[in-house]
Design an enzyme around this catalytic site. Structure first.
Site, PDB file in Angstrom:
ATOM      1  CG  HIS A 339     -30.660 -33.002  -6.502  1.00 16.95           C
ATOM      2  ND1 HIS A 339     -31.774 -33.791  -6.411  1.00 16.95           N
ATOM      3  CD2 HIS A 339     -30.881 -32.183  -7.556  1.00 16.95           C
ATOM      4  CE1 HIS A 339     -32.634 -33.466  -7.371  1.00 16.95           C
ATOM      5  NE2 HIS A 339     -32.115 -32.483  -8.071  1.00 16.95           N
ATOM      6  CB  SER A 357     -37.709 -34.552  -9.177  1.00 18.52           C
ATOM      7  OG  SER A 357     -38.270 -33.862 -10.240  1.00 18.52           O
ATOM      8  CG  ASP A 376     -31.622 -29.207  -9.914  1.00  9.48           C
ATOM      9  OD1 ASP A 376     -32.523 -29.568  -9.141  1.00  9.48           O
ATOM     10  OD2 ASP A 376     -31.107 -29.974 -10.741  1.00  9.48           O
ATOM     11  NE  ARG A 441     -38.811 -30.370 -14.851  1.00 16.58           N
ATOM     12  CZ  ARG A 441     -38.251 -30.448 -13.657  1.00 16.58           C
ATOM     13  NH1 ARG A 441     -37.500 -29.454 -13.216  1.00 16.58           N
ATOM     14  NH2 ARG A 441     -38.428 -31.512 -12.916  1.00 16.58           N
TER      15      ARG A 441
END
Ligand SMILES: Nc1ncnc2c1ncn2[C@@H]1O[C@H](COP(=O)(O)OP(=O)(O)OP(=O)(O)O)[C@@H](O)[C@H]1O
Ligand SMILES: O=C([O-])CC(=O)C(=O)O
Ligand SMILES: [Ca+2]
Ligand SMILES: [Mn+2]
Length: 657
Positions: A339, A357, A376, A441
């Site tokens: 990640h 996040s 990501d 987003r």
């Protein structure tokens, strides 16, 4: 008598004077008449048929056409098989194209179900209403087509002034990790991480099938479904074929942007997908079903290679669901899934950006002076690094052109912006508006970033940057880590979760999430940690801990570290100058901190200097140290890799007080 003037253009047949050539008299600038007899015909001229995606083989055009038709048929057959009801053992009857445009594309409805379809009703007692209808398949539509679909059929879809598609994700504006279930099934159960701390909440096979049937029946009941066939992972050796079946153009466009887009040739030979998502997010799960605690359920079945989504339209569930799949499949092939963001400098120096996040993976990997590999999700294999995705998913809250120009400019035609608020007339987005959610987003294809590295692969990383957004304000803006410290912090996965991305979190709050992504890992964290340690050792990568959070006090009294300073810190890591700096060691966490960095005020480098209340600083530091210790207790009995020495070093690399 002759009328060659501008008023005479088309329509009436021209009168030819005998023995008289009109062009000798006057220049004729009239355009030829439109080749249509009716308005409908005229409109049909507007759209030209796409070039066949099947390359024409040989000289015989007729055969080429047949093979194109055949291929369409095969495609529909495969989709029908994907959508097959397990109780009725048949797939739906499918037609290609938009039901609203029947007259335009005279493609004859074709039966493509598993069993051959007989129009005679009397033949079959097993026929139900659902087996009489056709479902239209909108297959790998282009962004322009998806825009039209969204605007026509999905409330809340608008075009912003920069050309992006603004959408609403419905009641859910973040992921719902508590509603995620993983099927305990024989092919994977022994390898998966279950129990305390694990994100994998079990579900049995039978319940999965109930939910799958619910989703499939819902999708089959619709007039049309969207199907995306795409890829994951830019390294061809470890590529995965994924199919996403969904009911919204928004979902189809989101995945078009976020997964790797196949070329027409690749699509032609796509065949059977390796993994399929059924997104029936508009439709709730049945709360009487075993294991269901809400009307939302995100169910992963690794054996069947399927995922079912019910009761949430938040598109991030699809992206992160597939990421979980990669976290299972890749380690089996000795590839580490991460990640992390990733970029590469002009000299080929690769940096990874880990972080939970909102800690800055997207913001900091999108760097004007470097090539973006991805923001990501990545893989690290013996070939180097590769992006899993074909797009980026950037947070937009408080987005500014000045601070994040590349992301700002990527919000244009083709980009999906979720849950943002805009001016009803000018359609200008107000990025500071949190009326719908804090977790606004933008999803855009990676090539919208001008210096994206395509294909999105790179050599082995040189720097491994762990990002933590420390709401306590006691971690230094940057520290250089030993390998053991890197592993300690990687396994801890600390941040102060920034509001919004996970449902129900409204204020920053200290969080530990193993491997900086516990919500997505499938195996025990020490498995990933061992792989990371081995790769960092083999390739001589340096670990760094960067605090993108608070300075001068905790959340509430201090302030978030200026992005401009963080960027300077990151620049110094990339350039190698930070490696050469002079270091001092901090108390409690034992972190090596530099005394100077170009462009960053030296007094902020040691957080102790930024707090006006020294006692409060000390208390807060010890409090955070305590939280780290407590969190790490569950890992004390694990060996990390084959190396006992490293395991011991890791255990000693935490806070000491
Ligand atoms: N000093 C800083 N460093 C990094 N980001 C900062 C800083 N100060 C403020 N920010 C803001 O924090 C946010 C970081 O979000 P970003 O999209 O990079 O998160 P992410 O790590 O990619 O998370 P996710 O995995 O959810 O996509 C951005 O909105 C950015 O503008
Ligand atoms: O998955 C999401 O919704 C956004 C994201 O990248 C994360 O939370 O890590
Ligand atoms: Ca991101
Ligand atoms: Mn993420």
């Amino acid at each position: 008598m002759e009328n060659n003037g501008p008023g005479r253009r088309q329509g009436l047949a021209r009168i030819q004077m005998p023995g008289h050539h009109s062009r000798e008299v006057c220049h004729d600038d009239s355009t030829p008449p439109v080749r249509a007899h009716t308005i409908d015909e005229l409109h049909s001229l507007q759209k030209k048929r796409s070039a066949p995606t099947t390359p024409i083989r040989g000289a015989l055009g007729v055969f080429a056409y047949t093979s194109e038709e055949e291929r369409h048929q095969q495609q529909l057959q495969s989709i029908s098989a994907s959508l097959a009801s397990l109780t009725r053992e048949t797939g739906p009857k499918l037609v290609k194209g938009d039901p609203a445009m029947k007259s335009e594309s005279p493609r004859v409805p074709t039966n493509v179900g598993h069993q051959s379809y007989t129009p005679s009703l009397s033949l079959s007692l097993a026929v139900s209403d659902s087996s009489l209808k056709f479902t239209h398949v909108l297959y790998n539509l282009s962004p322009a087509e998806l825009y039209e679909q969204a605007i026509k059929y999905e409330k809340g879809s608008f075009i912003t002034c920069t050309g992006a598609l603004a959408t609403l994700s419905g009641a859910k504006t973040g992921r719902a990790p508590r509603d995620k279930r993983v099927v305990k099934e024989k092919t994977s159960e022994d390898e998966l991480w279950w129990g305390k701390g694990s994100p994998n909440i079990e579900m049995d096979e039978q319940t999965f099938l109930v939910n799958r049937e619910r989703a499939v029946d819902y999708l089959n009941s619709l007039d049309k479904v969207y199907v995306n066939d795409q890829f994951l992972n830019w390294d061809p050796e470890y590529r995965l074929k994924v199919r996403i079946v969904s009911a919204r153009a928004y979902h189809s466009l989101f995945m078009h942007n976020m997964c790797i887009r196949p070329t027409p040739e690749e699509l032609e030979s796509f065949g059977t997908p390796d993994f399929t998502i059924y997104n029936a997010g508009q439709f709730p799960c049945n709360r009487y079903t075993h294991y269901m605690t809400s009307s939302t359920s995100i169910d992963l079945n690794l054996g069947r290679r399927e995922m079912v989504i019910l009761g949430t339209q938040y598109a991030g569930e699809m992206k992160k669901g597939l990421f979980s799949v990669m976290h299972y499949l890749m380690p089996q092939r000795h590839v580490l899934s991460l990640h992390s963001g990733c970029n590469v400098g002009k000299d080929g120096d690769v940096a990874l950006f880990f972080g939970l996040s909102g800690t800055g993976k997207t913001t900091l990997s999108t760097d004007h002076n470097r090539y973006l590999i991805g923001d990501d999700e990545h893989c690290w294999s013996e070939n180097g690094v590769s992006n899993i995705e074909g797009g980026c998913y950037a947070k937009c809250i408080d987005l500014s052109e000045e601070k994040e120009p590349d992301i700002w400019n990527a919000i244009k035609f083709g980009t999906v912006v979720e849950n943002v608020v805009f001016d009803e007339h000018t359609r200008e987005v107000d990025y500071s508006d949190k009326s719908v959610t804090e977790n606004t987003r933008a999803a855009y294809p990676i090539e919208y970033i001008p210096n994206a590295k395509i294909p999105c692969v790179g050599p082995h990383p040189k720097n491994v940057i762990l990002l933590a957004c420390d709401a306590f304000g006691v971690l230094p803006p940057v520290s250089k880590l030993s390998l053991a410290q890197t592993m300690y912090h990687f396994i801890s996965g600390y941040t102060a979760l920034v509001a919004g991305t996970e449902e129900g979190v409204k204020e920053p709050q200290a969080t530990f999430s193993a491997c900086f992504g516990a919500a997505f890992i499938m195996l025990h964290p020490t498995k990933y940690a061992a792989m990371l340690a081995e790769k960092m050792q083999d390739h001589g990568a340096t670990g760094w801990l960067v605090n993108t959070g608070w300075s001068g006090g905790s959340y509430g009294s201090g302030k978030r570290i200026k992005l401009a300073y963080t960027r300077k810190i990151i620049d110094a890591i990339h350039s190698g100058t930070l490696l050469e700096a002079t270091y001092t060691k901090t108390e409690v966490f034992g972190l090596e901190i530099p005394t100077e960095i170009e462009g960053v005020p030296s007094e902020i480098l040691n957080p102790i200097n930024t707090w006006s209340d020294q006692d409060a600083y000390k208390d807060t530091l010890l409090k955070l140290g305590g939280l780290f210790k407590k969190n790490f207790e569950v890992f004390l009995n694990y060996k990390i890799g084959e190396d006992n020495k490293l395991t011991e070093e890791i255990l000693e690399a935490g806070p000491v007080f």
